[in-house]
Design a protein around this motif. Structure first.
Motif, short mmCIF file in Angstrom:
data_model
loop_
_atom_site.label_atom_id
_atom_site.label_comp_id
_atom_site.label_asym_id
_atom_site.label_seq_id
_atom_site.Cartn_x
_atom_site.Cartn_y
_atom_site.Cartn_z
N SER A 1 22.10 5.19 -24.61
CA SER A 1 20.56 5.55 -24.21
C SER A 1 20.21 7.15 -24.73
O SER A 1 20.71 7.28 -25.49
CB SER A 1 19.76 5.67 -23.60
N HIS B 1 19.39 9.69 -18.58
CA HIS B 1 18.13 9.90 -18.25
C HIS B 1 17.75 10.95 -17.12
O HIS B 1 17.58 10.58 -17.07
CB HIS B 1 17.36 8.58 -17.99
N ASN C 1 6.81 1.24 -18.21
CA ASN C 1 7.68 0.72 -17.04
C ASN C 1 7.17 0.19 -15.53
O ASN C 1 8.15 -0.45 -15.32
CB ASN C 1 8.11 2.66 -16.70
N CYS D 1 8.18 -2.86 -14.05
CA CYS D 1 8.62 -2.57 -12.55
C CYS D 1 7.31 -4.78 -11.52
O CYS D 1 7.83 -5.36 -10.97
CB CYS D 1 8.04 -1.77 -11.65
N ALA E 1 19.72 -4.93 -20.34
CA ALA E 1 19.79 -3.08 -19.78
C ALA E 1 19.30 -3.38 -18.23
O ALA E 1 18.54 -4.44 -18.03
CB ALA E 1 18.65 -2.56 -20.92
N GLY F 1 17.47 0.62 -26.66
CA GLY F 1 16.11 1.50 -26.28
C GLY F 1 15.27 0.93 -28.09
O GLY F 1 15.68 1.45 -29.18
N PRO G 1 11.15 -6.01 -23.04
CA PRO G 1 10.93 -7.74 -23.36
C PRO G 1 11.54 -8.53 -22.66
O PRO G 1 10.85 -9.22 -22.38
CB PRO G 1 11.45 -7.42 -25.13
N HIS H 1 26.18 5.76 -14.53
CA HIS H 1 24.35 5.79 -14.95
C HIS H 1 24.89 6.78 -15.43
O HIS H 1 24.29 8.11 -14.08
CB HIS H 1 23.26 4.95 -13.96
C1 LIG Z 1 10.47 -0.72 -15.40
C2 LIG Z 1 12.26 -0.36 -15.86
C3 LIG Z 1 13.14 0.14 -15.35
C4 LIG Z 1 14.65 0.72 -15.62
N1 LIG Z 1 15.51 1.30 -15.03
C5 LIG Z 1 16.61 1.93 -15.27
C6 LIG Z 1 17.78 2.10 -14.84
O1 LIG Z 1 17.87 1.65 -13.60
N2 LIG Z 1 18.43 2.49 -14.99
C7 LIG Z 1 18.92 2.57 -16.36
O2 LIG Z 1 20.10 3.04 -16.69
N3 LIG Z 1 17.59 2.59 -17.01
C8 LIG Z 1 16.91 1.90 -16.77
N4 LIG Z 1 15.37 1.67 -17.64
C9 LIG Z 1 15.90 1.64 -18.47
C10 LIG Z 1 16.02 0.95 -19.76
O3 LIG Z 1 17.54 0.51 -19.25
C11 LIG Z 1 16.05 1.38 -21.09
O4 LIG Z 1 17.42 2.21 -22.08
C12 LIG Z 1 14.41 1.49 -21.95
O5 LIG Z 1 14.03 0.87 -21.27
C13 LIG Z 1 14.62 1.23 -23.79
O6 LIG Z 1 14.95 0.12 -23.85
P1 LIG Z 1 14.07 -1.05 -24.08
O7 LIG Z 1 13.09 -0.73 -25.31
O8 LIG Z 1 14.32 -2.22 -24.02
O9 LIG Z 1 12.85 -1.06 -22.88
C14 LIG Z 1 14.00 1.33 -16.94
C15 LIG Z 1 13.49 1.01 -17.72
C16 LIG Z 1 12.35 -0.09 -17.21
C17 LIG Z 1 11.37 -0.75 -18.34
#
Ligand SMILES: Cc1cc2nc3c(=O)[nH]c(=O)nc-3n(C[C@H](O)[C@H](O)[C@H](O)COP(=O)(O)O)c2cc1C
Length: 419
Positions: free
Chosen positions: A283, A198, A384, A388, A36, A326, A351, A195
């Motif tokens: 999402s 969010h 988050n 990063c 993602a 997610g 992860p 995009h």
């Molecule tokens: C460090 C970080 C940066 C993210 N940046 C973006 C982004 O640039 N664009 C986006 O659509 N989602 C972004 N997300 C959201 C993720 O793509 C994802 O939708 C969200 O973390 C849920 O998935 P997970 O439960 O596997 O972490 C970000 C998430 C994290 C943790």
């Protein structure tokens, strides 16, 4: 003691190794996993000279070398921008301009991501009212509704008062998306993803809570989604390559009054399919009300947060593959989600900041889930920031912090001001 959440590999793990063919471009993702989009914040940033922003360097290339070796079917870039101002954060990649260094390095990122056969797609975004104050104190949006609360906390100092985009400015915004897509094509990317999740600009147009317009871009769902179709058409014109794939990340649900609804998402997706969208990633949530946790008891049993809503959206879409991102952590939940028909692909974010080759290990049956972590999954803001930091570490050629090891995690949390 295992470091895994579960250890039993499902019998039908092979389901995740099946390829996905996109109906419009004919491209084939070699398996059902998706890395993602995650903001990397590793590009140049100059506070005074906007044209010097968004240039990638060796750090970004290194990060995609690692994900490129990870066994993903589809790799998304972090949010990338078609102008110098409307960013999500300092250090975002920007696909504008003609400096050789910018183009050459973006080419290297794409090549690194694709090195072992994954498809690579650039996520295109516009921050709208979610542009940080110190990047732009005077942001634009679908309407003049300021972002002043995040999960109930006052954030009015962090985001400026937006002004409503004029129709001419909307046309310019559409053009910026199309030009950035053409740039992405030049770098060797297989496509772009809009995009629209969010709470960023495209999501601001979709939601009645942030779109108060009474012109052709506000009011009915058709009007609120108009900019999406204009961008899609503009990209199709700007990139006449039939193999260039255009996908979208869109909110299946927003958990607030006036938020975008699953049934509205179904109707927009059905129309996007007719207009030529190649695949959809679902999402949920916005900055105002984050969606990255279980908001209803009914979603918990399937691990991923948005599968329940995916079923509603699926009912409006014929052939376009749907990814859900997610919450996925175990092979079992991923296999079940695909077998149930709720989605065709599974997205992974947090992860894979610690374990870049998780898909490779899952698909080969070497592991049955992501690793355990001491960062609570329910604390997205902490996750988050940790992610990063891990991305930056990998960019510097270091190993990412092991978040199951408190002696590594605590110093990082301290450094981030979280402990
Ligand atoms: C460090 C970080 C940066 C993210 N940046 C973006 C982004 O640039 N664009 C986006 O659509 N989602 C972004 N997300 C959201 C993720 O793509 C994802 O939708 C969200 O973390 C849920 O998935 P997970 O439960 O596997 O972490 C970000 C998430 C994290 C943790």
């Amino acid at each position: 003691m295992t470091d895994r959440l579960v250890t039993e590999v499902p019998k039908d793990i092979g389901v995740l190794s099946e390829s996905i063919k996109y109906p419009k471009s004919g491209l084939v993702a070699p398996n059902r996993t998706l890395k993602a989009a995650m903001t990397e914040r590793l590009c140049s940033y100059d506070a005074d000279e906007p044209t010097k922003r968004g240039i990638p360097g060796p750090e970004l290339i290194r990060v995609y070398e690692e994900w490129g070796k990870g066994g993903f079917g589809l790799i998304l870039s972090g949010n990338t921008f078609g102008d110098y101002i409307n960013l999500e954060a300092k250090g975002n990649p920007i696909m504008v301009g003609d400096e050789p260094e910018r183009l050459e390095n973006f080419k290297k990122v794409a090549a690194a991501a694709k090195a072992e056969g994954a498809l690579y797609v650039v996520q295109l975004s516009h921050g709208g009212r979610q542009v940080p104050y110190d990047v732009n104190p005077n942001p634009v949006s679908s309407s003049d509704v300021r972002l002043d609360k995040m999960s109930g906390n006052d954030v009015s100092a962090n985001f400026g008062q937006p002004t409503q985009l004029t129709v001419d400015e909307i046309k310019k915004t559409v053009d910026n998306f199309a030009k950035a897509a053409a740039y992405a094509h030049k770098t060797g990317a297989d496509g772009v993803q809009l995009h629209s999740a969010h709470g960023y600009l495209l999501a601001q147009f979709l939601a009645s809570s942030t779109n108060k317009r009474n012109d052709q871009y506000g009011g009915s769902l058709e009007n609120r989604s108009r900019i999406h179709f204009e961008i899609l058409e503009a990209i199709q014109k700007a990139v006449p390559d039939p193999k260039f794939s255009i996908g979208i990340k869109i909110n299946s649900a927003e958990f607030q009054q006036g938020g975008f609804q699953p049934e509205e998402c179904r109707d927009v997706c059905a129309r996007l399919e007719k207009a030529g969208i190649d695949w959809i990633e679902l999402s949920g949530g916005t900055y105002e009300e984050l969606g990255f946790s279980h908001k209803r008891d009914s979603t918990k049993k399937r691990e991923a947060f948005f599968l329940e809503f995916a079923d509603i959206i699926r009912s409006g879409v014929k052939d376009v593959p749907i990814y859900v991102t997610g919450g996925f952590r175990t092979a079992n939940a991923m296999v079940d989600a695909v077998k149930s028909g709720s989605c065709q692909g599974v997205g992974l974010a947090r992860p894979v900041c610690e374990e870049y080759d998780l898909p490779k290990k899952l698909l080969s049956g070497k592991v049955a889930s992501a690793r355990k972590t001491l960062v609570p999954d329910s604390n997205f803001m902490m996750g988050n920031q940790v992610c990063c930091a891990q991305i930056a570490q990998v960019g510097r050629g270091e190993k990412p912090t092991d978040t199951l090891d408190d002696s590594q995690l605590q110093p990082l949390l301290k450094q981030l001001g979280l402990a």
